[in-house]
Design a protein around this motif. Structure first.
Motif, PDB file in Angstrom:
ATOM      1  N   LYS A  74      31.786  42.924  39.397  1.00 16.93           N
ATOM      2  CA  LYS A  74      31.586  42.791  37.954  1.00 16.93           C
ATOM      3  C   LYS A  74      32.732  43.430  37.184  1.00 16.93           C
ATOM      4  O   LYS A  74      33.193  42.910  36.171  1.00 16.93           O
ATOM      5  CB  LYS A  74      30.255  43.428  37.559  1.00 16.93           C
ATOM      6  CG  LYS A  74      29.922  43.313  36.083  1.00 16.93           C
ATOM      7  CD  LYS A  74      28.567  43.922  35.775  1.00 16.93           C
ATOM      8  CE  LYS A  74      28.244  43.811  34.285  1.00 16.93           C
ATOM      9  NZ  LYS A  74      26.922  44.423  33.971  1.00 16.93           N
ATOM     10  N   GLN A  75      33.222  44.582  37.689  1.00 13.09           N
ATOM     11  CA  GLN A  75      34.293  45.295  37.002  1.00 13.09           C
ATOM     12  C   GLN A  75      35.579  44.478  36.938  1.00 13.09           C
ATOM     13  O   GLN A  75      36.325  44.559  35.976  1.00 13.09           O
ATOM     14  CB  GLN A  75      34.573  46.624  37.705  1.00 13.09           C
ATOM     15  CG  GLN A  75      35.586  47.497  36.978  1.00 13.09           C
ATOM     16  CD  GLN A  75      35.754  48.850  37.652  1.00 13.09           C
ATOM     17  OE1 GLN A  75      35.368  49.027  38.809  1.00 13.09           O
ATOM     18  NE2 GLN A  75      36.312  49.802  36.949  1.00 13.09           N
ATOM     19  N   GLY A  76      35.862  43.685  37.970  1.00 15.96           N
ATOM     20  CA  GLY A  76      37.096  42.912  38.004  1.00 15.96           C
ATOM     21  C   GLY A  76      36.922  41.446  37.688  1.00 15.96           C
ATOM     22  O   GLY A  76      37.799  40.633  37.974  1.00 15.96           O
ATOM     23  N   ALA A  77      35.787  41.079  37.072  1.00 19.91           N
ATOM     24  CA  ALA A  77      35.511  39.670  36.798  1.00 19.91           C
ATOM     25  C   ALA A  77      36.335  39.132  35.640  1.00 19.91           C
ATOM     26  O   ALA A  77      36.545  37.922  35.534  1.00 19.91           O
ATOM     27  CB  ALA A  77      34.030  39.475  36.515  1.00 19.91           C
ATOM     28  N   ALA A  78      36.792  40.005  34.751  1.00 23.29           N
ATOM     29  CA  ALA A  78      37.575  39.575  33.588  1.00 23.29           C
ATOM     30  C   ALA A  78      38.641  40.616  33.294  1.00 23.29           C
ATOM     31  O   ALA A  78      38.505  41.798  33.642  1.00 23.29           O
ATOM     32  CB  ALA A  78      36.678  39.373  32.370  1.00 23.29           C
ATOM     33  N   ILE A  79      39.704  40.157  32.646  1.00 22.98           N
ATOM     34  CA  ILE A  79      40.766  41.075  32.242  1.00 22.98           C
ATOM     35  C   ILE A  79      41.424  40.548  30.976  1.00 22.98           C
ATOM     36  O   ILE A  79      41.481  39.335  30.746  1.00 22.98           O
ATOM     37  CB  ILE A  79      41.803  41.268  33.371  1.00 22.98           C
ATOM     38  CG1 ILE A  79      42.626  42.541  33.140  1.00 22.98           C
ATOM     39  CG2 ILE A  79      42.709  40.038  33.524  1.00 22.98           C
ATOM     40  CD1 ILE A  79      43.367  42.999  34.377  1.00 22.98           C
TER      41      ILE A  79
ATOM     42  N   LEU B 199      44.831  37.492  25.487  1.00 25.60           N
ATOM     43  CA  LEU B 199      44.416  36.412  26.373  1.00 25.60           C
ATOM     44  C   LEU B 199      43.378  36.986  27.336  1.00 25.60           C
ATOM     45  O   LEU B 199      43.714  37.827  28.161  1.00 25.60           O
ATOM     46  CB  LEU B 199      45.620  35.866  27.149  1.00 25.60           C
ATOM     47  CG  LEU B 199      45.331  34.833  28.242  1.00 25.60           C
ATOM     48  CD1 LEU B 199      44.692  33.575  27.652  1.00 25.60           C
ATOM     49  CD2 LEU B 199      46.613  34.484  28.997  1.00 25.60           C
ATOM     50  N   ARG B 200      42.121  36.559  27.194  1.00 27.70           N
ATOM     51  CA  ARG B 200      41.069  37.058  28.086  1.00 27.70           C
ATOM     52  C   ARG B 200      40.829  36.041  29.204  1.00 27.70           C
ATOM     53  O   ARG B 200      40.474  34.893  28.956  1.00 27.70           O
ATOM     54  CB  ARG B 200      39.762  37.309  27.340  1.00 27.70           C
ATOM     55  CG  ARG B 200      38.626  37.749  28.276  1.00 27.70           C
ATOM     56  CD  ARG B 200      37.442  38.303  27.525  1.00 27.70           C
ATOM     57  NE  ARG B 200      37.780  39.584  26.893  1.00 27.70           N
ATOM     58  CZ  ARG B 200      36.929  40.274  26.122  1.00 27.70           C
ATOM     59  NH1 ARG B 200      35.709  39.806  25.884  1.00 27.70           N
ATOM     60  NH2 ARG B 200      37.299  41.421  25.579  1.00 27.70           N
ATOM     61  N   LEU B 201      41.045  36.508  30.426  1.00 26.79           N
ATOM     62  CA  LEU B 201      40.898  35.665  31.609  1.00 26.79           C
ATOM     63  C   LEU B 201      39.644  36.060  32.374  1.00 26.79           C
ATOM     64  O   LEU B 201      39.314  37.244  32.473  1.00 26.79           O
ATOM     65  CB  LEU B 201      42.118  35.824  32.518  1.00 26.79           C
ATOM     66  CG  LEU B 201      43.459  35.394  31.923  1.00 26.79           C
ATOM     67  CD1 LEU B 201      44.602  35.836  32.826  1.00 26.79           C
ATOM     68  CD2 LEU B 201      43.503  33.889  31.717  1.00 26.79           C
ATOM     69  N   ARG B 202      38.982  35.059  32.940  1.00 26.33           N
ATOM     70  CA  ARG B 202      37.822  35.306  33.783  1.00 26.33           C
ATOM     71  C   ARG B 202      38.045  34.671  35.153  1.00 26.33           C
ATOM     72  O   ARG B 202      38.647  33.614  35.267  1.00 26.33           O
ATOM     73  CB  ARG B 202      36.546  34.728  33.160  1.00 26.33           C
ATOM     74  CG  ARG B 202      36.157  35.425  31.873  1.00 26.33           C
ATOM     75  CD  ARG B 202      34.736  35.069  31.437  1.00 26.33           C
ATOM     76  NE  ARG B 202      34.376  35.770  30.209  1.00 26.33           N
ATOM     77  CZ  ARG B 202      33.934  37.021  30.178  1.00 26.33           C
ATOM     78  NH1 ARG B 202      33.776  37.688  31.303  1.00 26.33           N
ATOM     79  NH2 ARG B 202      33.637  37.596  29.027  1.00 26.33           N
ATOM     80  N   MET B 203      37.553  35.354  36.167  1.00 26.88           N
ATOM     81  CA  MET B 203      37.639  34.828  37.518  1.00 26.88           C
ATOM     82  C   MET B 203      36.397  33.995  37.802  1.00 26.88           C
ATOM     83  O   MET B 203      35.277  34.448  37.579  1.00 26.88           O
ATOM     84  CB  MET B 203      37.760  35.972  38.526  1.00 26.88           C
ATOM     85  CG  MET B 203      38.201  35.539  39.899  1.00 26.88           C
ATOM     86  SD  MET B 203      39.926  34.987  39.958  1.00 26.88           S
ATOM     87  CE  MET B 203      40.795  36.564  39.900  1.00 26.88           C
ATOM     88  N   GLU B 204      36.613  32.772  38.295  1.00 26.60           N
ATOM     89  CA  GLU B 204      35.516  31.872  38.617  1.00 26.60           C
ATOM     90  C   GLU B 204      35.500  31.590  40.117  1.00 26.60           C
ATOM     91  O   GLU B 204      36.485  31.820  40.813  1.00 26.60           O
ATOM     92  CB  GLU B 204      35.664  30.552  37.839  1.00 26.60           C
ATOM     93  CG  GLU B 204      35.831  30.697  36.345  1.00 26.60           C
ATOM     94  CD  GLU B 204      34.576  31.174  35.635  1.00 26.60           C
ATOM     95  OE1 GLU B 204      33.502  31.214  36.283  1.00 26.60           O
ATOM     96  OE2 GLU B 204      34.665  31.521  34.438  1.00 26.60           O
TER      97      GLU B 204
END
Length: 244
Positions: A153-158, A138-143
């Motif tokens: 940029k490093q913590g924009a997705a996990i 499950l790839r999550l992105r922060m909006e």
């Protein structure tokens, strides 16, 4: 007189620095995913988290995966909301099958710099095979939201990986060449009965070096004296090999 002038100049400089410090950060606070651990006094950052049902009793059919989210900015005296999106092109986990539907707006609690995103994960449709080792991602992105801009940029997705097999603990590879040999879940299960320190898959070193090697020797003897088998292939598990 000269001393007084120097003191006055320093005071003005300090005041100027104080004002500048207050202006170094403006706009909305930022929010980002964070997952890290310390290795040899150095913080190592990761862009993925693994949740495994492999160590859970069979009757556990759902549980909660946890991902840290952190604010870059100020603590607030009220709850705020941040927004998530799912990268469908890079996601293999299915909502309602491998995890419960995740609302896009999440609450970040007041008075703290770091909160926890909780995702309910589901077991029944996950393959428990050690051989195939199925992982659902499950790839999550922060909006951006009304309260936050997305952060670094490093913590924009996990990536959250969900599986149902006993995946290899982080510390195992440290000892492969020192008497522990290849990874097998049955070997790890036995080590966990020897000492609770082996139960944490996220440690780098489970215990003192001299002590840990004595447990590897005990594991070797245990496997010789107590025939143990791979549940899928029925091969016998020994410390350094599988015997058909």
């Amino acid at each position: 007189m000269k001393k007084l002038a120097i003191i006055s100049a320093l005071a003005l400089l300090a005041a100027s620095c104080t004002q500048d410090a207050g202006l170094t950060y403006s706009g909305k606070d930022k929010i980002y995913f964070t997952y890290n651990y310390t290795l040899l006094n150095q913080v190592i950052n990761f862009d993925k988290v693994t949740f495994s049902f492999g160590m859970k009793p069979e009757q556990v059919i759902k549980d909660t995966a946890k991902i840290a989210v952190r604010v870059m900015g100020q603590r607030s005296d009220k709850d705020r909301q941040y927004r998530l999106s799912i990268d469908n092109d890079s996601t293999t986990a299915i909502p309602g099958v491998h995890y419960e539907v995740l609302p896009p707006l999440q609450t970040f609690q007041k008075g703290i710099f770091e909160d926890t995103l909780r995702i309910v994960v589901l077991r029944s449709s996950l393959n428990g095979s050690h051989i195939t080792q199925e992982n659902r991602r499950l790839r999550l992105r922060m909006e951006s939201s009304d309260d936050f801009d997305n952060g670094t940029k490093q913590g924009a997705a996990i990536d959250l990986y969900i599986n149902n097999y006993l995946s290899e603990p982080r510390w195992w590879k440290q000892y492969e060449g020192s008497g522990l040999y290849y990874y097998h879940p049955e070997k790890w299960k036995i080590l966990m009965t020897f000492h609770d320190n082996f139960k944490d898959p996220n440690k780098d070193y489970p215990m003192d070096a001299n002590l840990v090697y004595s447990y590897f020797s005990s594991l070797r003897n245990y496997l010789i004296q107590n025939p143990t088998y791979d549940k899928e292939t029925r091969a016998r598990v020994l410390i350094d090999k599988l015997v058909p």
